[in-house]
Every structure is written in structure tokens, then in C-alpha cells.
Design a protein around this motif. Sequence first.
Motif, PDB file in Angstrom:
ATOM      1  N   LEU A 293       0.953  -1.252   0.099  1.00 56.25           N
ATOM      2  CA  LEU A 293       0.084   0.050   0.073  1.00 56.25           C
ATOM      3  C   LEU A 293       0.954   1.118   0.097  1.00 56.25           C
ATOM      4  CD1 LEU A 293      -3.014   1.348   0.348  1.00 56.25           C
ATOM      5  CD2 LEU A 293      -2.376   1.165   2.846  1.00 56.25           C
ATOM      6  N   ILE A 294       0.614   2.028  -0.803  1.00 54.04           N
ATOM      7  CA  ILE A 294       1.360   3.526  -1.019  1.00 54.04           C
ATOM      8  C   ILE A 294       0.562   4.533  -0.526  1.00 54.04           C
ATOM      9  CG2 ILE A 294       2.764   4.717  -2.541  1.00 54.04           C
ATOM     10  CD1 ILE A 294       3.132   2.632  -4.324  1.00 54.04           C
ATOM     11  N   VAL A 295       1.151   5.387   0.622  1.00 53.42           N
ATOM     12  CA  VAL A 295       0.620   6.470   0.881  1.00 53.42           C
ATOM     13  C   VAL A 295       0.988   7.585   0.521  1.00 53.42           C
ATOM     14  CG1 VAL A 295       0.092   8.001   3.079  1.00 53.42           C
ATOM     15  CG2 VAL A 295       0.127   5.455   3.257  1.00 53.42           C
ATOM     16  N   GLY A 296       0.255   8.435  -0.705  1.00 56.06           N
ATOM     17  CA  GLY A 296       0.727   9.426  -1.535  1.00 56.06           C
ATOM     18  C   GLY A 296       0.656   9.059  -2.887  1.00 56.06           C
ATOM     19  N   THR A 297       0.039   9.879  -3.756  1.00 57.86           N
ATOM     20  CA  THR A 297      -0.032   9.929  -4.943  1.00 57.86           C
ATOM     21  C   THR A 297       0.700  10.829  -5.831  1.00 57.86           C
ATOM     22  OG1 THR A 297      -2.159  11.233  -5.257  1.00 57.86           O
ATOM     23  CG2 THR A 297      -2.344   8.968  -4.903  1.00 57.86           C
ATOM     24  N   GLY A 298       1.553  11.590  -5.242  1.00 60.82           N
ATOM     25  CA  GLY A 298       2.564  12.644  -6.132  1.00 60.82           C
ATOM     26  C   GLY A 298       3.730  11.857  -6.895  1.00 60.82           C
TER      27      GLY A 298
ATOM     28  N   LEU B  86       5.690  -8.881  -5.470  1.00 58.89           N
ATOM     29  CA  LEU B  86       5.108  -7.452  -5.074  1.00 58.89           C
ATOM     30  C   LEU B  86       3.873  -7.571  -5.934  1.00 58.89           C
ATOM     31  CD1 LEU B  86       8.389  -5.305  -4.700  1.00 58.89           C
ATOM     32  CD2 LEU B  86       7.118  -6.746  -2.815  1.00 58.89           C
ATOM     33  N   ASN B  87       2.875  -6.980  -5.021  1.00 56.65           N
ATOM     34  CA  ASN B  87       1.713  -6.717  -5.545  1.00 56.65           C
ATOM     35  C   ASN B  87       1.116  -5.487  -5.054  1.00 56.65           C
ATOM     36  OD1 ASN B  87      -1.060  -6.761  -6.661  1.00 56.65           O
ATOM     37  ND2 ASN B  87      -1.555  -8.368  -5.519  1.00 56.65           N
ATOM     38  N   LEU B  88       0.866  -4.444  -6.058  1.00 54.23           N
ATOM     39  CA  LEU B  88       0.535  -3.111  -5.589  1.00 54.23           C
ATOM     40  C   LEU B  88      -1.111  -3.224  -5.442  1.00 54.23           C
ATOM     41  CD1 LEU B  88       0.988  -0.147  -5.203  1.00 54.23           C
ATOM     42  CD2 LEU B  88       0.746   0.437  -7.517  1.00 54.23           C
ATOM     43  N   SER B  89      -1.345  -3.113  -3.940  1.00 51.87           N
ATOM     44  CA  SER B  89      -2.863  -2.969  -3.909  1.00 51.87           C
ATOM     45  C   SER B  89      -3.664  -1.766  -4.233  1.00 51.87           C
ATOM     46  CB  SER B  89      -3.084  -3.335  -2.297  1.00 51.87           C
ATOM     47  OG  SER B  89      -2.562  -4.492  -2.021  1.00 51.87           O
ATOM     48  N   GLY B  90      -2.791  -0.451  -3.964  1.00 54.87           N
ATOM     49  CA  GLY B  90      -3.535   0.745  -4.134  1.00 54.87           C
ATOM     50  C   GLY B  90      -2.811   2.012  -3.590  1.00 54.87           C
ATOM     51  N   TYR B  91      -3.281   3.117  -3.575  1.00 57.39           N
ATOM     52  CA  TYR B  91      -2.902   4.381  -3.029  1.00 57.39           C
ATOM     53  C   TYR B  91      -3.994   4.770  -1.778  1.00 57.39           C
ATOM     54  CZ  TYR B  91       0.565   4.373  -6.806  1.00 57.39           C
ATOM     55  OH  TYR B  91       1.473   4.149  -7.741  1.00 57.39           O
ATOM     56  N   LEU B  92      -3.185   5.586  -0.895  1.00 56.41           N
ATOM     57  CA  LEU B  92      -4.075   6.462  -0.196  1.00 56.41           C
ATOM     58  C   LEU B  92      -3.758   7.849  -0.263  1.00 56.41           C
ATOM     59  CD1 LEU B  92      -3.961   4.477   3.433  1.00 56.41           C
ATOM     60  CD2 LEU B  92      -5.679   4.600   1.682  1.00 56.41           C
ATOM     61  N   ASP B  93      -4.768   8.688  -0.307  1.00 55.89           N
ATOM     62  CA  ASP B  93      -4.426  10.215  -0.524  1.00 55.89           C
ATOM     63  C   ASP B  93      -5.533  10.964  -0.348  1.00 55.89           C
ATOM     64  OD1 ASP B  93      -3.088  12.524  -1.107  1.00 55.89           O
ATOM     65  OD2 ASP B  93      -2.094  11.885  -2.589  1.00 55.89           O
ATOM     66  N   GLU B  94      -5.633  12.260  -0.296  1.00 56.36           N
ATOM     67  CA  GLU B  94      -6.856  12.839  -0.125  1.00 56.36           C
ATOM     68  C   GLU B  94      -7.519  12.634  -1.122  1.00 56.36           C
ATOM     69  OE1 GLU B  94      -7.543  14.412   2.690  1.00 56.36           O
ATOM     70  OE2 GLU B  94      -5.633  13.710   3.513  1.00 56.36           O
ATOM     71  N   ALA B  95      -8.531  11.906  -1.186  1.00 52.70           N
ATOM     72  CA  ALA B  95      -9.268  11.214  -2.461  1.00 52.70           C
ATOM     73  C   ALA B  95     -10.172  12.323  -3.162  1.00 52.70           C
ATOM     74  CB  ALA B  95     -10.297  10.281  -2.041  1.00 52.70           C
ATOM     75  N   PRO B  96      -9.760  12.261  -4.601  1.00 50.21           N
ATOM     76  CA  PRO B  96     -10.343  13.145  -5.409  1.00 50.21           C
ATOM     77  C   PRO B  96     -11.809  12.833  -5.558  1.00 50.21           C
ATOM     78  CG  PRO B  96      -8.924  11.547  -6.660  1.00 50.21           C
ATOM     79  CD  PRO B  96      -8.678  11.334  -5.208  1.00 50.21           C
TER      80      PRO B  96
ATOM     81  N   VAL C  37      -5.824   9.262   3.777  1.00 49.22           N
ATOM     82  CA  VAL C  37      -4.822   8.817   4.501  1.00 49.22           C
ATOM     83  C   VAL C  37      -5.456   8.411   5.861  1.00 49.22           C
ATOM     84  CG1 VAL C  37      -2.527   9.586   5.590  1.00 49.22           C
ATOM     85  CG2 VAL C  37      -3.128  10.407   3.335  1.00 49.22           C
ATOM     86  N   GLU C  38      -6.254   8.996   6.386  1.00 53.46           N
ATOM     87  CA  GLU C  38      -6.792   8.741   7.648  1.00 53.46           C
ATOM     88  C   GLU C  38      -7.485   7.190   7.887  1.00 53.46           C
ATOM     89  OE1 GLU C  38      -7.587  11.444   5.971  1.00 53.46           O
ATOM     90  OE2 GLU C  38      -6.336  12.975   7.119  1.00 53.46           O
ATOM     91  N   ASP C  39      -7.714   6.891   6.708  1.00 54.92           N
ATOM     92  CA  ASP C  39      -8.382   5.371   6.530  1.00 54.92           C
ATOM     93  C   ASP C  39      -7.122   4.233   6.602  1.00 54.92           C
ATOM     94  OD1 ASP C  39     -10.528   6.400   6.839  1.00 54.92           O
ATOM     95  OD2 ASP C  39     -11.331   5.874   4.629  1.00 54.92           O
TER      96      ASP C  39
ATOM     97  N   ALA D   9       4.835   7.740   0.882  1.00 49.87           N
ATOM     98  CA  ALA D   9       5.609   8.485  -0.143  1.00 49.87           C
ATOM     99  C   ALA D   9       4.756   9.890  -0.199  1.00 49.87           C
ATOM    100  CB  ALA D   9       5.588   7.624  -1.572  1.00 49.87           C
ATOM    101  N   LEU D  10       4.854  10.635   1.029  1.00 51.97           N
ATOM    102  CA  LEU D  10       4.117  11.789   0.892  1.00 51.97           C
ATOM    103  C   LEU D  10       5.234  13.018   0.394  1.00 51.97           C
ATOM    104  CD1 LEU D  10       2.157  11.444   4.277  1.00 51.97           C
ATOM    105  CD2 LEU D  10       1.045  11.453   1.972  1.00 51.97           C
ATOM    106  N   PRO D  11       4.470  14.043  -0.032  1.00 45.57           N
ATOM    107  CA  PRO D  11       5.304  15.033  -0.557  1.00 45.57           C
ATOM    108  C   PRO D  11       5.692  15.828   0.940  1.00 45.57           C
ATOM    109  CG  PRO D  11       3.162  15.726  -0.902  1.00 45.57           C
ATOM    110  CD  PRO D  11       3.015  14.239  -0.723  1.00 45.57           C
ATOM    111  N   GLN D  12       6.632  16.786   0.673  1.00 45.76           N
ATOM    112  CA  GLN D  12       7.279  17.597   1.907  1.00 45.76           C
ATOM    113  C   GLN D  12       6.161  18.407   2.677  1.00 45.76           C
ATOM    114  OE1 GLN D  12      10.892  19.667   1.109  1.00 45.76           O
ATOM    115  NE2 GLN D  12      11.346  18.644  -0.852  1.00 45.76           N
TER     116      GLN D  12
END
Length: 460
Positions: free
Chosen positions: A134-139, A157-167, A186-188, A204-207
Motif C-alpha cells: 500500500l502506497i501512501v501518497g499519489t504525488g 510484490l503486488n500493488l494494492s493501491g494508494y491512499l491520499d486525499e481522495a479526488p 490517509v486517515e483510513d 511517499a508523501l510530499p514535503q
Amino acid sequence: MGLDIGLTLLALFLATQLVSYIPTSLTNLRAEPVISAYMYLVVPALWGIVCLILSVYDPKRIYRAMDEFQIVTLATLVSALFFAGLLYLAQRDFSRWVFILFVTLDLVFLLGWRIIARIVFRVGRMPAAERRVLIVGTGEVGQRVGNMIQEYRWMGLNLSGYLDEAPDSTDAEADDAFMIHILGPVEDVRRVVREANINDVVIALPQREYAHINELVVGLHDLPVQVRVVPDYFSLALYRASVEDFGGLPMINLRDPALNDVQRLVKRLFDLALSSFLLTLAMPFMVIITVLIKLDSRGSIIFRQQRVGENGRLFSMYKFRSMVVGAEAMQDDVIKMTTDGKMLFKKADDPRVTRVGRLLRHTSLDELPQLFNVVKGDMSLVGPRPELPWLVGQYEPWQHKRLAVPQGMTGWWQINGRADKPLHLHTEEDLYYIQNYSLWMDIYILLKTPWVVVRGKGAY
């Protein structure tokens, strides 16, 4: 390394045995070839040293098949060249046919076992246990991590998806033309880790969102997942970034050198040897050019200009003068701007170029004095072209990465467009060279340069 040395010794022994099957009319051997016992000590030492110098066994590099075959071939041929020189000094009666058989067999053995090993590894490896990531951040950083996971799917390795402030939708369009599957905000993270049986969480969040990292790590401490953080500082790296351990503290080195110590030594020795040889060959032509310049126009023979070298160091670059005296004061008259605001300062009909200068530029003979720069250590034979300080001052931050290696007389950019592709607008070619550097690539560029010079395309 042990297998390479063992197979090299086997190739040497078999060469002495197989030469007897070649017709005597070709070999002119009157007796069975004899090799001094010390040769069986010299050969493995020589092959081992050359392979180490050429980074055949560099543990920091993950070779693609073709890259590995190229470097092994180069190391074998260089070793054979040194071996031939040793034989000339110590054992001149050594059969040339034995030497040819030995080098051929050695090349077949060293490449052959690597091909077999790669086939066995691909066909016979056990399937890796699946790890759901699971990747946190879609930047940009998150997307790069996602791309890498897709490339290394064979490792399980299997990418399940991303977490981010959902569009608005659950999918977003990525830069590389694949869909980013967003599982929630991200909170979930705790809910998603449980429901999707996640094994690894990559943050992998931006600064600007680093305040969330502490909350994420603390929120996952009681769950059976691996948590990794990819810092968003790599855009600041001059060439590449590496993680170092300093007294138990992880530190990110943003100025990791593009060339290791061995590569730098080999490149310098290669430059010294070849540039000295080329200077000897070019000296008669340089004398003729000197006379022509003096007869054509007034002014000095050699034009010295300050350029930016490796790591931003300034030096004086030498060229045969190809313009009229005072040409730099007339520069504003020839500079043009592109539609997107970029500056072009070279053009085919530059009025400042002299008659002899136009010929010199078309044939690149005006660059010959830079061989002295190479001997001095200011430049290399191959590398990104040294640029003017005022142009470097207009670089975007990422363009400074091209200064991470010695600047060169010729390079990847020159053999792919020369002045048709203005250097400060096409830094990508230089970065490609830096990221894929090898002595083999230097040799390839040097071999292709004369053809580019003969064509004369983009030279003005």
C-alpha cells in the motif's frame, strides 16, 4: 570472480591442447606448445585485476543482460591486450594460435556461464510469496514507487493501491498513463491495512504533508506490517541520493558521486593515454591551422574562455580562434529567444565567424586544443559539454545534475544533434549519459564521434 578465474585458466589449458588439431600448414608449429608455469599465476591475477577495475563485480550495480555482456567482453579484451604485451616482453615464442584460441574460449566461457545462470534463474526460481503493498501518497514520488513495484512483480510484490486525499473519483490519472487506484484518504490507513491484508506500507508523501508521517507510523505500530518512508528530497540530489548509517543515525547523501573511485581512476588513465596519443597525431594539423588563422585575420591563435567544469569548478577552455576579435561584445546581436522564452545563442550564419573559422567549426578542428585541457585534468574526452558561466546561472535546479561528472570534448549530446539541439535546452541527453555511464559507453561515443564530424550536421 572465482568462477571467472577458473574458467579463464581452463580456457588457457584447452587452447594449448586444441591447437594441435589445427593444420600445421596454418600454425607452423614444429612441436607441442609449452606455456611457462608462471603464466598460470599471471593470467588469473591479470584477469582479476582488470575485472575489478572495470567494475565487473561492482555490488552496487544491478546489470541488465546486455550491459553485463558488454562489460565482460570489454574486460576480457582489455585483459587480453595486457597479456599480449606481457608475452611480447617475456615469451615471444608464444604461439599466436594458442593466444587466439585462449581469448576466444575465455570469452565463450565467461559469457556462456552468465547466460546459463540467467536462464536457470528465470526458469528454475521458486515463485516468491506475494506481498501486498500500500502506497501512501499519489504525488511524483508515490508514482515512482508504484512504477518500481510494477517492474518487480516477479519478486512477489503486488500493488494494492494508494491512499491520499481522495479526488472526486476513486481513480486518478498518473503521469505514466496508468490509472492510480485510490483506496481512500490517509486517515483510513488502519482500515485499509486490515481489509486488504496489506504486508507493506510505503509512505511517499510530499514535503508539505510530512506532519502526517508521525501519525501514520504511530497508528500502525500494533499492526503486522512493514512501514517504509521514501523521503521527498531526491529532486535535490545532484546525481543520485544514498542512505548512509552514521553512528546509528540514517542520513541521506544528496551529493553521492556519479562515478566511484575505481571508475574515476580508469576514466582518468584512459583520458591521459588516449589524449596524449591523439595530441601526437594532431600536432602537424595544429601547426597548419595556426598558420591559416594567422593569415586569415588578426588576433590570437588560441581563444581562452572561462567554462564551468565538474561540480561547478571554473577553468579556462582552449579553442582555436574561429571568430573576429571582439566577438563576445557582439553577442547580444546574435542571441535569439524561442517562443517559450528560452535563449538561443548559436546560429548557422553567425557574422562573427571568420572564413577559416567556418571551416574549423564545420570540421570541429577548432576543438583540438582542448586535448591540452584533458591532459591537465580540466576536462575528459567524453562527458557533458562544459558550459558558459552565465548560461549555467540560468539553469533550473535539476539541470545542475549534468555537472556531476567531468565535462568532455564529446558526449552523448554531441553525437545526437550537436548545435541543432542547444545544450542548455537539452540537458536530458547528458543526464542519460551520467545515469548509464560505463567505459564501454565512452568508447562507443568516441567511435561514433568521427562519423558525426564527417557529416558536419549541426556544426556551426
